[in-house]
Design a protein around this motif. Structure first.
Motif, PDB file in Angstrom:
ATOM      1  N   ARG A   1      -6.444  -1.990   3.416  1.00 34.23           N
ATOM      2  CA  ARG A   1      -6.074  -2.647   4.672  1.00 34.23           C
ATOM      3  C   ARG A   1      -6.522  -4.104   4.687  1.00 34.23           C
ATOM      4  NH1 ARG A   1      -7.669   2.059   9.134  1.00 34.23           N
ATOM      5  NH2 ARG A   1      -5.967   3.516   8.578  1.00 34.23           N
ATOM      6  N   GLU A   2      -7.737  -4.363   4.219  1.00 35.42           N
ATOM      7  CA  GLU A   2      -8.232  -5.750   4.189  1.00 35.42           C
ATOM      8  C   GLU A   2      -7.347  -6.621   3.286  1.00 35.42           C
ATOM      9  OE1 GLU A   2     -12.269  -5.739   3.019  1.00 35.42           O
ATOM     10  OE2 GLU A   2     -13.019  -4.977   4.931  1.00 35.42           O
ATOM     11  N   ILE A   3      -6.974  -6.059   2.134  1.00 37.17           N
ATOM     12  CA  ILE A   3      -6.127  -6.824   1.213  1.00 37.17           C
ATOM     13  C   ILE A   3      -4.774  -7.116   1.850  1.00 37.17           C
ATOM     14  CG2 ILE A   3      -4.864  -6.685  -0.971  1.00 37.17           C
ATOM     15  CD1 ILE A   3      -7.238  -5.103  -2.085  1.00 37.17           C
ATOM     16  N   GLU A   4      -4.191  -6.090   2.500  1.00 34.34           N
ATOM     17  CA  GLU A   4      -2.888  -6.284   3.122  1.00 34.34           C
ATOM     18  C   GLU A   4      -2.957  -7.302   4.257  1.00 34.34           C
ATOM     19  OE1 GLU A   4      -1.679  -2.419   4.267  1.00 34.34           O
ATOM     20  OE2 GLU A   4      -1.130  -1.775   2.236  1.00 34.34           O
ATOM     21  N   GLU A   5      -4.034  -7.217   5.074  1.00 35.32           N
ATOM     22  CA  GLU A   5      -4.162  -8.171   6.181  1.00 35.32           C
ATOM     23  C   GLU A   5      -4.348  -9.594   5.660  1.00 35.32           C
ATOM     24  OE1 GLU A   5      -7.389  -6.781   8.524  1.00 35.32           O
ATOM     25  OE2 GLU A   5      -6.277  -5.079   9.381  1.00 35.32           O
ATOM     26  N   ARG A   6      -5.188  -9.743   4.616  1.00 35.80           N
ATOM     27  CA  ARG A   6      -5.417 -11.097   4.072  1.00 35.80           C
ATOM     28  C   ARG A   6      -4.136 -11.642   3.441  1.00 35.80           C
ATOM     29  NH1 ARG A   6      -8.184 -15.484   5.156  1.00 35.80           N
ATOM     30  NH2 ARG A   6      -8.569 -16.755   3.302  1.00 35.80           N
TER      31      ARG A   6
ATOM     32  N   GLY B   1      -9.048  24.580  -2.185  1.00 32.93           N
ATOM     33  CA  GLY B   1      -8.825  23.225  -1.655  1.00 32.93           C
ATOM     34  C   GLY B   1      -9.877  22.238  -2.175  1.00 32.93           C
ATOM     35  N   ILE B   2      -9.443  21.036  -2.471  1.00 29.17           N
ATOM     36  CA  ILE B   2     -10.350  19.964  -2.930  1.00 29.17           C
ATOM     37  C   ILE B   2     -10.190  18.770  -1.991  1.00 29.17           C
ATOM     38  CG2 ILE B   2     -10.951  18.365  -4.783  1.00 29.17           C
ATOM     39  CD1 ILE B   2      -9.813  20.370  -6.763  1.00 29.17           C
ATOM     40  N   LEU B   3     -11.307  18.321  -1.448  1.00 30.38           N
ATOM     41  CA  LEU B   3     -11.300  17.145  -0.557  1.00 30.38           C
ATOM     42  C   LEU B   3     -11.945  15.964  -1.286  1.00 30.38           C
ATOM     43  CD1 LEU B   3     -12.382  18.660   2.874  1.00 30.38           C
ATOM     44  CD2 LEU B   3     -10.091  18.204   2.053  1.00 30.38           C
ATOM     45  N   ARG B   4     -11.328  14.792  -1.180  1.00 36.35           N
ATOM     46  CA  ARG B   4     -11.872  13.563  -1.773  1.00 36.35           C
ATOM     47  C   ARG B   4     -11.996  12.495  -0.686  1.00 36.35           C
ATOM     48  NH1 ARG B   4      -8.541  15.772  -5.533  1.00 36.35           N
ATOM     49  NH2 ARG B   4      -9.367  15.996  -7.659  1.00 36.35           N
ATOM     50  N   ASP B   5     -13.127  11.827  -0.660  1.00 35.79           N
ATOM     51  CA  ASP B   5     -13.377  10.753   0.330  1.00 35.79           C
ATOM     52  C   ASP B   5     -12.635   9.476  -0.131  1.00 35.79           C
ATOM     53  OD1 ASP B   5     -14.258   8.841   2.081  1.00 35.79           O
ATOM     54  OD2 ASP B   5     -16.368   9.459   2.007  1.00 35.79           O
ATOM     55  N   VAL B   6     -11.622   9.067   0.647  1.00 34.24           N
ATOM     56  CA  VAL B   6     -10.833   7.863   0.299  1.00 34.24           C
ATOM     57  C   VAL B   6     -11.026   6.748   1.337  1.00 34.24           C
ATOM     58  CG1 VAL B   6      -9.105   9.183  -0.952  1.00 34.24           C
ATOM     59  CG2 VAL B   6      -8.797   8.779   1.503  1.00 34.24           C
ATOM     60  N   THR B   7     -12.116   6.869   2.100  1.00 32.53           N
ATOM     61  CA  THR B   7     -12.338   5.878   3.182  1.00 32.53           C
ATOM     62  C   THR B   7     -12.425   4.467   2.642  1.00 32.53           C
ATOM     63  OG1 THR B   7     -13.543   7.553   4.442  1.00 32.53           O
ATOM     64  CG2 THR B   7     -13.837   5.222   5.102  1.00 32.53           C
ATOM     65  N   GLU B   8     -13.236   4.264   1.605  1.00 32.97           N
ATOM     66  CA  GLU B   8     -13.452   2.903   1.098  1.00 32.97           C
ATOM     67  C   GLU B   8     -12.156   2.318   0.505  1.00 32.97           C
ATOM     68  OE1 GLU B   8     -15.590  -0.523   0.617  1.00 32.97           O
ATOM     69  OE2 GLU B   8     -16.109   1.357   1.673  1.00 32.97           O
ATOM     70  N   GLY B   9     -11.406   3.157  -0.182  1.00 36.70           N
ATOM     71  CA  GLY B   9     -10.148   2.673  -0.751  1.00 36.70           C
ATOM     72  C   GLY B   9      -9.163   2.261   0.325  1.00 36.70           C
ATOM     73  N   MET B  10      -9.098   3.061   1.422  1.00 36.03           N
ATOM     74  CA  MET B  10      -8.169   2.720   2.501  1.00 36.03           C
ATOM     75  C   MET B  10      -8.610   1.439   3.214  1.00 36.03           C
ATOM     76  SD  MET B  10      -7.048   6.386   4.130  1.00 36.03           S
ATOM     77  CE  MET B  10      -5.799   5.595   5.107  1.00 36.03           C
ATOM     78  N   ARG B  11      -9.937   1.284   3.401  1.00 36.17           N
ATOM     79  CA  ARG B  11     -10.434   0.072   4.062  1.00 36.17           C
ATOM     80  C   ARG B  11     -10.118  -1.167   3.206  1.00 36.17           C
ATOM     81  NH1 ARG B  11     -14.172  -3.430   3.540  1.00 36.17           N
ATOM     82  NH2 ARG B  11     -15.018  -2.386   1.719  1.00 36.17           N
ATOM     83  N   MET B  12     -10.356  -1.012   1.900  1.00 38.49           N
ATOM     84  CA  MET B  12     -10.080  -2.144   0.997  1.00 38.49           C
ATOM     85  C   MET B  12      -8.587  -2.475   1.006  1.00 38.49           C
ATOM     86  SD  MET B  12     -10.802  -2.444  -3.085  1.00 38.49           S
ATOM     87  CE  MET B  12     -12.515  -1.926  -2.818  1.00 38.49           C
TER      88      MET B  12
ATOM     89  N   ARG C   1      -4.436  -1.520 -10.115  1.00 37.86           N
ATOM     90  CA  ARG C   1      -3.532  -2.525 -10.654  1.00 37.86           C
ATOM     91  C   ARG C   1      -2.948  -3.395  -9.539  1.00 37.86           C
ATOM     92  NH1 ARG C   1       1.553  -3.656 -11.287  1.00 37.86           N
ATOM     93  NH2 ARG C   1       2.209  -1.870 -10.036  1.00 37.86           N
ATOM     94  N   MET C   2      -2.546  -2.735  -8.474  1.00 38.66           N
ATOM     95  CA  MET C   2      -1.984  -3.479  -7.340  1.00 38.66           C
ATOM     96  C   MET C   2      -3.019  -4.417  -6.739  1.00 38.66           C
ATOM     97  SD  MET C   2       0.155  -0.444  -5.480  1.00 38.66           S
ATOM     98  CE  MET C   2      -0.167  -1.254  -3.939  1.00 38.66           C
ATOM     99  N   GLN C   3      -4.249  -3.920  -6.651  1.00 43.81           N
ATOM    100  CA  GLN C   3      -5.309  -4.770  -6.103  1.00 43.81           C
ATOM    101  C   GLN C   3      -5.477  -6.031  -6.955  1.00 43.81           C
ATOM    102  OE1 GLN C   3      -9.076  -2.808  -5.690  1.00 43.81           O
ATOM    103  NE2 GLN C   3     -10.188  -4.734  -5.411  1.00 43.81           N
ATOM    104  N   GLY C   4      -5.385  -5.854  -8.282  1.00 43.30           N
ATOM    105  CA  GLY C   4      -5.477  -7.030  -9.147  1.00 43.30           C
ATOM    106  C   GLY C   4      -4.341  -8.010  -8.905  1.00 43.30           C
ATOM    107  N   GLN C   5      -3.125  -7.470  -8.729  1.00 41.11           N
ATOM    108  CA  GLN C   5      -1.987  -8.349  -8.457  1.00 41.11           C
ATOM    109  C   GLN C   5      -2.166  -9.085  -7.128  1.00 41.11           C
ATOM    110  OE1 GLN C   5       1.553  -5.945  -8.616  1.00 41.11           O
ATOM    111  NE2 GLN C   5       1.754  -6.154 -10.846  1.00 41.11           N
TER     112      GLN C   5
END
Length: 617
Positions: free
Chosen positions: A67-72, A54-65, A229-233
């Motif tokens: 959510r902020e983008i979607e809310e804005r 099993g491989i675990l990757r920390d995606v907390t910062e990506g999910m927070r970013m 890419r989506m974040q850039g758009q």
């Protein structure tokens, strides 16, 4: 646990690695983090399953970013959706890129019908096309168009009066197009959601891409790339929407449910004088109000926070320096997920328009006064004859007594009677001259007057003129007429203009009859009565002649400035226009023309009892 079990079972059964899912974990120090897990099958030397990796990757910062983008994004999109005005964005070729619901309501074209079309081809007709293309050329040259009242056309061909303002859209000093704001000044409607279709499409693409990238560990990098890419758009779209708000010429202010300012565009800075830093977090009513508008502000705020909109309304608000400013305000609640999260208010500066209206009013008053002096000039011959009669009587009496004195035949006994006759005629002359001076002055003096007295005063000036032209004038006055509060001079000018017009058409009818060898008696009936309309009392003046009458197609045109049926050089076409302006705007009454039983025209003027209405006090 169930999802985890199924994931491991799938890896064991198929032998293929898979991404399990993103989940929330609690670290040793108690903090929460989000991780993404992938699982693959381990085999022994014989190729048999020996365990799992099993491989675990920390995606907390990506999910927070994310959510902020979607809310804005949701917030900015909601602001444009609920802006009550029509907001249209164009590319550099003048093609429509964005067509908000306000534009759909205002012009009747759907987004699909408008998108990609040339804006000037879509909402103009030949009578305004040249002006529209001039404005477009100016905007595409990087220059804005200040709020300007223009006419544009709906899909069904009907004209609509709007206030148009445009600004170029600049991103990193490069012209991207232009934004045009159309404020409906006939009936402003609340804005509906804008760009919803694009937002829904983007959301669907996000979900589809996320589902596709959830299968394998190798697709994880593709998912990260896609998110970047989506974040850039999204950032581009956020910048685009923010640029629209920055370049909108009106003040656009967004407020939370506590009436605290959360959005303050450059248009608001220009109009109200507060910087964005000064305004954010402040109570809107306290910032732009003063005691004289406090009650109105509270009412507007209560209405919009209850979910109702405020249609375009002319109000006064106050700048930072305390200076009042005339604006048209429209307010709509900001609805997110069916819940009111605040409201957006748009303030359109109408200071220049008010100033122009005041200048036009002053010029109109000058024109009315000039018309009054012109009327005096036309009446000069009749008035001179009216004055000459008593002067002749006085002259004859004086010459007669002078001869008696010179011949020694002076009879003192007849002197009192002759002096009384002289004084009577002096008073007659004084009455005429005094009324001419009063008629010529420009003073705005409103008072309660007897309707019959106003008409009598007019005939002090016109009676001799009608006698010379052999016009039979009769009066029909109802008893017990109430008083009307008016500027008597202005009302007299209305009657002089109407009566002068009647004299002219009666003369024309008599000349026509004479050419045909027919007899014609010129008649004019002046009547005053009282009537009730919708619970209000009015005094009605009617001036009926037996001349030609007025064709139906000209019954409204006769009141247009410079309209005349006379030959060139025989009339200015301003007399009835001035009368219409005085009655409808200054005195708060009505004036119209209709046919009468004598075969001629009847001009009617109604004024409210007591003088309620009009532009004057």
């Amino acid at each position: 646990a169930r999802k985890l079990y199924l994931a491991f079972n799938e890896v064991y059964r198929t032998g293929k690695a898979t991404k399990v899912f993103d989940w929330e974990i609690i670290r040793k120090d108690g903090t929460k983090r989000f991780v993404g897990a992938s699982v693959s099958l381990m085999r022994d030397a014989a190729g048999q399953p020996a365990g799992f990796r099993g491989i675990l990757r920390d995606v907390t910062e990506g999910m927070r970013m994310q959510r902020e983008i979607e809310e804005r994004q949701e917030y900015l999109a909601s602001v444009l959706r609920h802006v009550p005005d029509a907001i249209v964005t164009l590319d550099t070729a003048n093609r429509i890129l964005e067509w908000n619901p306000g534009a759909v309501r205002l012009y009747g074209y759907t987004y699909d019908e408008a998108q990609g079309k040339d804006i000037d081809d879509l909402i103009t007709h030949p009578d305004v096309e040249e002006q529209a293309r001039f404005f477009t050329k100016q905007a595409m040259a990087g220059e804005g168009i200040p709020p300007t009242e223009v006419v544009r056309y709906r899909k069904d061909g009907t004209p609509v009066s709007v206030i148009l303002a445009t600004s170029p859209i600049m991103i990193e000093d490069e012209l991207q197009g232009a934004v045009a704001v159309y404020t409906d000044i006939t009936e402003r409607k609340r804005a509906e959601e804008a760009l919803q279709q694009a937002h829904d499409t983007l959301e669907m693409r996000v979900q589809e891409r996320t589902a596709d990238l959830a299968r394998t560990n190798e697709a994880l990098q593709a998912e990260i790339t896609e998110r970047i890419r989506m974040q850039g758009q999204i950032e581009e779209q956020r910048e685009y929407l923010a640029s629209v708000l920055r370049h909108a010429p009106d003040a656009i202010i967004s407020v939370d449910t506590s009436n605290r300012i959360v959005g303050w565009n450059p248009g608001a800075e220009r109009l109200l004088g507060y910087s964005r830093h000064e305004a954010l977090g402040k109570n809107l009513d306290g910032l732009v109000g003063r005691p004289d508008v406090e009650e109105q502000l509270r009412f507007f705020t209560a209405e919009v926070l209850s979910g109702k909109g405020i249609p375009p309304t002319e109000v006064v608000r106050y700048r930072k320096n305390g200076e009042p400013v005339n604006v048209i305000v429209s307010i709509s609640p900001i609805m997110i997920c069916g819940r009111a999260e605040g409201f957006v208010a748009i303030y359109t500066d109408i200071t220049e328009r008010k100033r122009t209206q005041e200048e036009l009013r002053a010029k109109e008053m000058q024109l009315i006064h000039a018309g009054r002096l012109s009327s005096l000039g036309e009446m000069a011959t009749g008035v001179a004859h009216e004055i000459n009669q008593p002067l002749a009587i006085i002259s004859m009496a004086a010459e007669g007594r002078l001869r008696d004195i010179q011949s020694g035949r002076f009879d003192v006994s007849i002197l009192p009677q002759e002096l009384e006759d002289i004084l009577k005629n002096v008073r007659r002359i004084d009455r005429i001259i005094t009324h001419m001076r009063a008629f010529a002055r420009t003073a705005d003096e409103w008072e309660l007057v007897n309707p019959e007295e106003v008409l009598d005063n007019v005939f002090i000036l016109l009676e001799e003129q009608f006698r010379i032209h052999q016009i039979s004038v009769s009066h029909e006055i109802k008893e017990g007429l109430p008083g009307i509060k008016v500027d008597a001079n202005q009302l007299e000018q209305v009657f002089v203009n109407i009566l002068t017009n009647a004299r002219q058409v009666l003369d024309e009818k008599a000349e026509e009859a004479a050419r045909c060898g027919k007899a014609f008696e010129k008649r004019l009936v002046c009547s005053i009565s009282r009537e009730s309309q919708e619970g209000h009392e009015y005094v009605v003046f009617e001036f009926a002649d037996n001349a030609f009458g007025v064709p139906d197609e000209l019954k409204m045109r006769v009141f247009d400035p410079f309209f005349t049926t006379k030959e060139a050089g025989e009339g200015t076409g301003l007399g009835l226009s001035i009368a219409y302006s005085i009655v409808t705007r200054a005195l708060g009454g009505k004036i119209w023309v209709e046919d009468n039983e004598m075969g001629g025209a009847s001009f009617k003027v109604t004024l409210p009892v007591g003088g309620e209405g009009g532009d004057n006090p």
